[in-house]
Design an enzyme around this catalytic site. Structure first.
Site, PDB file in Angstrom:
ATOM      1  N   HIS A 236     -44.492  79.962  36.560  1.00  0.00           N
ATOM      2  CA  HIS A 236     -44.827  78.534  36.544  1.00  0.00           C
ATOM      3  C   HIS A 236     -44.453  77.871  35.213  1.00  0.00           C
ATOM      4  O   HIS A 236     -43.728  76.882  35.175  1.00  0.00           O
ATOM      5  CB  HIS A 236     -46.339  78.349  36.734  1.00  0.00           C
ATOM      6  CG  HIS A 236     -46.906  78.988  37.949  1.00  0.00           C
ATOM      7  ND1 HIS A 236     -46.652  78.538  39.219  1.00  0.00           N
ATOM      8  CD2 HIS A 236     -47.750  80.051  38.095  1.00  0.00           C
ATOM      9  CE1 HIS A 236     -47.319  79.266  40.087  1.00  0.00           C
ATOM     10  NE2 HIS A 236     -47.986  80.198  39.435  1.00  0.00           N
TER      11      HIS A 236
HETATM   12  C1  BDR Z   1     -50.792  77.379  36.281  1.00  0.00           C
HETATM   13  O1  BDR Z   1     -52.117  77.880  36.255  1.00  0.00           O
HETATM   14  C2  BDR Z   1     -52.207  78.999  35.409  1.00  0.00           C
HETATM   15  O2  BDR Z   1     -52.929  80.010  36.013  1.00  0.00           O
HETATM   16  C3  BDR Z   1     -50.790  79.387  35.057  1.00  0.00           C
HETATM   17  O3  BDR Z   1     -50.727  79.897  33.748  1.00  0.00           O
HETATM   18  C4  BDR Z   1     -50.026  78.101  35.197  1.00  0.00           C
HETATM   19  O4  BDR Z   1     -50.056  77.356  34.006  1.00  0.00           O
HETATM   20  C5  BDR Z   1     -50.225  77.546  37.676  1.00  0.00           C
HETATM   21  O5  BDR Z   1     -50.995  76.845  38.583  1.00  0.00           O
END
Ligand code: BDR
Ligand code: CA
Length: 315
Positions: A236
């Site tokens: 992500h």
């Molecule tokens: C986001 O949420 C976190 O758990 C990850 O690091 C990322 O930034 C994804 O939804």
């Protein structure tokens, strides 16, 4: 070409760790700040310091908010394990955070690099929202805010909300409404942009840094399989960093993004106005002036290949 100056506000977090190491390799990473989110502020700060230690990165780190600006303190997000960075034994931090709160650190860094700094938010937006409130000139000092958060469609923490925005929706609304140019890499693209089993094996067989990252991503992929039946470890956060290194790997649409604050079922959702309205249609029915470049598609394989190669380059 001069490297983009960037400050990363994060909550490591497996994909945050990769984003930090990736940015340090390709960009002028001026600092890191931490925010509650994937785990407690103490744990994400320790994790971020360990990542800097692992990468031998001499970069200042400021600790930030322990809770959302309005809502109650959250429970740790279980996707990242008990520590917030389960799956490997990272080195003990070889330094402490600087003696300044993240909010002030963000303001001072932006002030020192007016018109040049890209602020990357890859956790909840609490620090940045407070910085924008405390120093309104930040809106003109920042070149751009790049955010991993939200979605044009499905969420991960609720059916329609993505974790980072959901974790502090009031703060995210301040950011999206700030007037600073925004680039949004949402869950709609990031959930499809991740490392597969083979790439994780390649990392595990690499040098020290790559090996640790491989172990982390093996854990994160396992969790994603458990929760979502995904076959990849989604990267992500690095999707918010990539465009300052390669500008051809993510396609965007310029549109209005609003953050839902009230809906019983939809709180934390980002409402992206992707309708193809004509000028007349926009005047009559538009939700607002476009305030964000919203990621619509990534060239996932090329993007991830580049990220994996970067991790391997640390040895
Ligand atoms: C986001 O949420 C976190 O758990 C990850 O690091 C990322 O930034 C994804 O939804
Ligand atoms: Ca994160």
């Amino acid at each position: 070409m001069t490297k983009t100056k960037i400050l990363i506000d994060c909550d490591p977090g497996h994909d945050d760790a990769v984003a930090i190491l990736y940015a340090a390799r390709h960009l002028d990473l001026l600092g890191v700040s931490t925010c509650h989110g994937n785990n407690s502020i103490e744990n994400v700060t320790r994790n971020a310091l360990s990542v800097l230690t692992l990468g031998k990165l001499d970069i200042p780190l400021a600790q930030g908010c322990a809770e959302p600006i309005a809502g109650p303190r959250l429970k740790p997000a279980n996707a990242h394990g008990k520590s917030g960075l389960d799956g490997t034994d990272l080195p003990e931090p070889d330094r402490a955070p600087i003696d300044q709160h993240a909010v002030d650190f963000i303001i001072d860094t932006a002030s020192a690099h007016r018109g040049e700094l890209v602020l990357a938010i890859i956790g909840p937006s609490s620090n940045v929202a407070l910085a924008l409130k405390r120093e309104p000139r930040l809106t003109s000092w920042l070149r751009e805010i790049t955010i991993m958060g939200g979605s044009t469609g499905l969420g991960n923490i609720t059916p329609l909300a993505e974790f980072n925005v959901w974790a502090d929706p009031e703060a995210a609304a301040v950011v999206f409404d700030s007037g600073v140019p925004i680039r949004m890499a949402g869950y709609n693209v990031t959930s499809r942009t991740g490392t597969n089993a083979e790439e994780i094996e390649r990392l595990m067989a690499g040098g020290k840094v790559a090996h640790h990252i491989g172990e982390l991503l093996r854990f994160y992929r396992m969790r994603q399989q458990q929760f979502f039946g995904l076959d990849i470890a989604p990267m992500h956060d690095v999707c918010a960093i990539i465009p300052y290194v390669h500008d051809n790997l993510i396609d965007y649409r310029h549109c209005h993004v609003g953050v839902e604050l009230n809906g019983k079922l939809t709180r934390g959702m980002t409402v992206c106005d992707l309708r193809t309205l004509t000028e007349e249609g926009r005047a009559a029915r538009g939700s607002g002036e476009p305030n964000a470049l919203v990621a619509i598609e990534t060239k996932a394989r090329a993007l991830i290949g580049h990220v994996v190669d970067t991790m391997l380059s640390y040895g």
